[in-house]
Scaffold this motif. Structure first.
Motif, PDB file in Angstrom:
ATOM      1  N   VAL A 317     -53.940  34.403 174.195  1.00  0.00           N
ATOM      2  CA  VAL A 317     -52.739  35.396 174.058  1.00  0.00           C
ATOM      3  C   VAL A 317     -52.035  35.376 172.831  1.00  0.00           C
ATOM      4  O   VAL A 317     -51.757  36.490 172.477  1.00  0.00           O
ATOM      5  N   ALA A 318     -52.009  34.121 172.326  1.00  0.00           N
ATOM      6  CA  ALA A 318     -51.298  33.866 170.826  1.00  0.00           C
ATOM      7  C   ALA A 318     -52.027  34.929 169.895  1.00  0.00           C
ATOM      8  O   ALA A 318     -51.372  35.324 168.910  1.00  0.00           O
ATOM      9  N   THR A 319     -53.494  34.836 169.763  1.00  0.00           N
ATOM     10  CA  THR A 319     -54.208  35.397 168.760  1.00  0.00           C
ATOM     11  C   THR A 319     -53.773  37.087 169.207  1.00  0.00           C
ATOM     12  O   THR A 319     -53.836  37.738 168.096  1.00  0.00           O
ATOM     13  N   ASN A 320     -53.470  37.355 170.355  1.00  0.00           N
ATOM     14  CA  ASN A 320     -53.356  38.794 170.741  1.00  0.00           C
ATOM     15  C   ASN A 320     -51.992  39.164 170.312  1.00  0.00           C
ATOM     16  O   ASN A 320     -51.719  40.381 169.553  1.00  0.00           O
ATOM     17  N   LEU A 321     -50.996  38.385 170.360  1.00  0.00           N
ATOM     18  CA  LEU A 321     -49.512  38.508 170.089  1.00  0.00           C
ATOM     19  C   LEU A 321     -49.292  38.751 168.550  1.00  0.00           C
ATOM     20  O   LEU A 321     -48.697  39.438 168.078  1.00  0.00           O
ATOM     21  N   VAL A 322     -50.062  38.166 167.897  1.00  0.00           N
ATOM     22  CA  VAL A 322     -50.076  37.862 166.324  1.00  0.00           C
ATOM     23  C   VAL A 322     -50.021  39.297 165.689  1.00  0.00           C
ATOM     24  O   VAL A 322     -49.425  39.544 164.888  1.00  0.00           O
ATOM     25  N   ARG A 323     -51.020  39.952 166.208  1.00  0.00           N
ATOM     26  CA  ARG A 323     -51.080  41.578 165.995  1.00  0.00           C
ATOM     27  C   ARG A 323     -49.839  42.349 165.903  1.00  0.00           C
ATOM     28  O   ARG A 323     -49.560  42.833 164.901  1.00  0.00           O
ATOM     29  N   TYR A 324     -48.985  41.888 167.100  1.00  0.00           N
ATOM     30  CA  TYR A 324     -47.667  42.592 166.807  1.00  0.00           C
ATOM     31  C   TYR A 324     -46.583  41.784 165.814  1.00  0.00           C
ATOM     32  O   TYR A 324     -45.981  42.690 165.277  1.00  0.00           O
ATOM     33  N   LEU A 325     -46.798  40.642 165.888  1.00  0.00           N
ATOM     34  CA  LEU A 325     -45.916  40.210 165.233  1.00  0.00           C
ATOM     35  C   LEU A 325     -46.079  40.250 163.544  1.00  0.00           C
ATOM     36  O   LEU A 325     -45.250  40.123 162.795  1.00  0.00           O
ATOM     37  N   GLN A 326     -47.205  40.648 163.301  1.00  0.00           N
ATOM     38  CA  GLN A 326     -47.385  40.954 162.095  1.00  0.00           C
ATOM     39  C   GLN A 326     -46.998  42.265 161.279  1.00  0.00           C
ATOM     40  O   GLN A 326     -47.260  42.630 160.145  1.00  0.00           O
ATOM     41  N   GLN A 327     -46.673  43.124 162.444  1.00  0.00           N
ATOM     42  CA  GLN A 327     -46.147  44.511 161.581  1.00  0.00           C
ATOM     43  C   GLN A 327     -44.991  44.583 160.895  1.00  0.00           C
ATOM     44  O   GLN A 327     -44.154  43.515 161.112  1.00  0.00           O
ATOM     45  N   ASP A 328     -44.941  45.485 159.844  1.00  0.00           N
ATOM     46  CA  ASP A 328     -43.878  45.435 159.037  1.00  0.00           C
ATOM     47  C   ASP A 328     -42.492  45.782 159.922  1.00  0.00           C
ATOM     48  O   ASP A 328     -41.434  45.406 159.386  1.00  0.00           O
ATOM     49  N   ASN A 329     -42.600  46.346 160.978  1.00  0.00           N
ATOM     50  CA  ASN A 329     -41.273  46.647 161.776  1.00  0.00           C
ATOM     51  C   ASN A 329     -41.116  45.944 162.919  1.00  0.00           C
ATOM     52  O   ASN A 329     -40.385  46.318 163.782  1.00  0.00           O
ATOM     53  N   THR A 330     -41.719  44.796 163.131  1.00  0.00           N
ATOM     54  CA  THR A 330     -41.372  43.720 164.089  1.00  0.00           C
ATOM     55  C   THR A 330     -39.879  43.275 163.813  1.00  0.00           C
ATOM     56  O   THR A 330     -39.337  43.027 162.635  1.00  0.00           O
TER      57      THR A 330
END
Length: 526
Positions: A317-330
């Motif tokens: 789950v953490a690996t999957n979430l990182v993709r969203y957390l790395q977005q510029d507009n998080t």
């Protein structure tokens, strides 16, 4: 040169605590205007103003007292129409500060031995929409900053006007809506299956909502005379797995001044993958205008399979979430940290503080940055949030008021509900409505068990927004997320929680939000 007054010294430890959080040394900052808060020194004379939440925390730890509300909202980055606001004090050990936008005044004071502490923020050089003049006052013992409308109050308290400093934002609330990205194939499997069984339509995730609007006997028999014409979005019954849908929603939200979407995030522990809302999130990331709005995800780990998250699947789950957390507009806090919301923590492992903390630690380690984690007050004791490894609570709905089936009860207890949270940072919320009647009989065959608020109204919603605004205006909480407001919800159509424009009412919810909160935007596009 203005007169320089005597000093009130702090302890060496207190001075050190403040210096470690000097605004000029901040590692990262949010580009959004931040609350500019006033603190009184431990001795009662000397005022510190800061837009840096970490400095605010250090100052309060050193005995400074935050004053209620804000001294406006100040830009943290320069613009073509702004100028730096310099912060100085008479000596390194002084506990009083002078703020000036004049480089000549700054240079003259530094030439007399004053200490410059850098730039506290940026103020406008000209009046403009949403801006108010920031003024400096003195009473012979200290300097104070205040917005122009407080001039009479300061003069009556014995201060003299020391001149204008510049212009700051009178208000800057970051309002965002909870987004239910489940209106597509696979997003509402139960509703799709039951719509086929009851209404005879295949692959319809709008079952119930569409039918109540069209006058199904399930509606007219149980709630005769009710007007259901609001149950159709302005853009029609849509598929939110399509980027074009998200582009329209982004345009609607930003035109009314919303700052972010809070996407619900589900993990299927049986399939061991992200599910239900994944397609809408992907559509958002593919939207051509996605960079015009921020977003965050709210991890919904319900205490039942398959929507729980076992400890053995934390790493995936953490690996999957990182993709969203790395977005510029998080979405970021006022001190620049990326935000992760947990909308339901009860299904993280066994739901204990230790299990929740283990999940948060896993995500933080995988992300590799200082992540700010917020846990929803619904279903989790806000007093335990810090013990569970998160930074602060937030809210989306008010469970007791929903069970009471009364919007008047919600309004009466709204600020009391906020104050169940400790005195630390907190993300407030506003409930637009709760009405799950379209779930009958698709998800709830017993009409007597359906929850709804018959006394909800647009006037009530306006009052709810005012209550949240008033709570912010009187706040003495840390400023990390103190001007953030979670709205329930953008599009929870089966629960009646929607502020998305609809065919009957158009932009009425968004118009209320924009006018009451002074949100920036050209005006709602329905």
């Amino acid at each position: 040169m203005r007169r320089i007054f005597g000093l009130l010294a702090l302890s060496a430890a207190a001075v050190a605590a403040l210096l470690t959080a000097n605004p000029a040394q901040a590692a990262s900052q949010s580009p959004q205007p931040a609350p500019f808060v006033e603190l009184v020194s431990p001795g009662g004379v000397g005022r510190l103003y800061t837009a840096d939440p970490r400095e605010l925390d250090a100052a309060t730890a050193a005995g400074y007292r935050r004053q209620p509300g804000t001294t406006g909202f100040i830009d943290r980055t320069a613009t073509t129409s702004s100028t730096p606001l310099f912060r100085l004090k008479p000596s390194a050990s002084a506990s009083k500060w002078l703020f000036t936008a004049s480089t000549s005044e700054r240079d003259a004071l530094v030439g007399q031995g004053w200490v410059s502490e850098g730039i506290a923020g940026y103020v406008g050089t000209q009046p403009g929409a949403g801006l108010v003049q920031l003024r400096r006052f003195t009473n012979g013992s200290e300097w104070r900053l205040a917005l122009e409308p407080r001039t009479t109050e300061l003069l009556n308290a014995g201060y003299k006007l020391d001149g204008p400093v510049g212009y700051v934002h009178q208000n800057w609330i970051r309002a965002g809506a909870v987004y239910f990205g489940m209106f597509h194939t696979g997003g509402h499997p139960t509703i799709i299956a039951r719509t086929k069984a009851i209404y005879g339509r295949d692959n319809d995730w709008w079952g119930g909502v569409r039918d109540f609007r069209d006058g199904t006997h399930y509606a007219t028999d149980n709630w005769p005379g009710e007007d259901w014409s609001s149950l159709k979005p302005s853009i029609g019954y849509y598929d939110d797995s399509q980027p074009a849908t998200l582009e329209k929603h982004i345009t609607q939200a930003t035109s009314a001044g919303l700052s972010f979407f809070n996407f619900y995030y589900y993990w299927d522990s049986t399939k061991q993958r992200q599910d239900l809302t994944d397609k809408a999130l992907e559509a958002f990331l593919q939207a051509r205008n996605k960079d015009s709005i921020d977003f965050t995800v709210g991890v919904c780990a319900h205490p039942y399979a398959p929507l729980n998250i076992p400890v053995s699947q934390y790493d995936a789950v953490a690996t999957n979430l990182v993709r969203y957390l790395q977005q510029d507009n998080t979405l970021r806090t006022n001190d620049g940290r990326k935000i992760l919301n947990i909308c339901d923590a009860r299904g993280l492992g066994d739901g204990t503080n230790a299990a929740v903390k283990q999940f948060i630690d896993t995500v933080r380690a995988k992300f590799g940055q200082d992540l700010y984690v917020m846990i929803n007050q619904a279903g989790f004791d806000p007093q335990q949030v810090v013990n569970a490894g998160a930074n602060s609570p937030y809210c989306t709905t008010d469970g007791p008021s929903i069970e009471a089936r009364s919007y008047a009860t919600y309004l009466r207890d709204q600020r009391k509900f906020y104050n169940q949270s400790p005195t630390g940072p907190y993300g407030r919320c506003v409930l637009s409505d709760f009405d799950e009647r379209p779930r009958h009989p698709i998800e709830q065959p017993d009409a007597t068990k359906i929850r709804w608020m018959p006394d909800q109204s647009f006037d009530g919603f306006r009052q709810a927004v005012r209550n949240a605004n008033a709570d912010m205006a009187a706040s003495t909480r840390p400023s990390t997320v103190d001007n953030y407001l979670y709205l329930y919800a953008w599009n929870e159509w089966h629960e009646g929680g929607f502020i998305e424009p609809n065919e009957r009412d158009g932009c009425r919810y968004l118009d209320i939000l924009q006018s009451e909160l002074a949100l920036q935007g050209p005006g709602c596009v329905s």
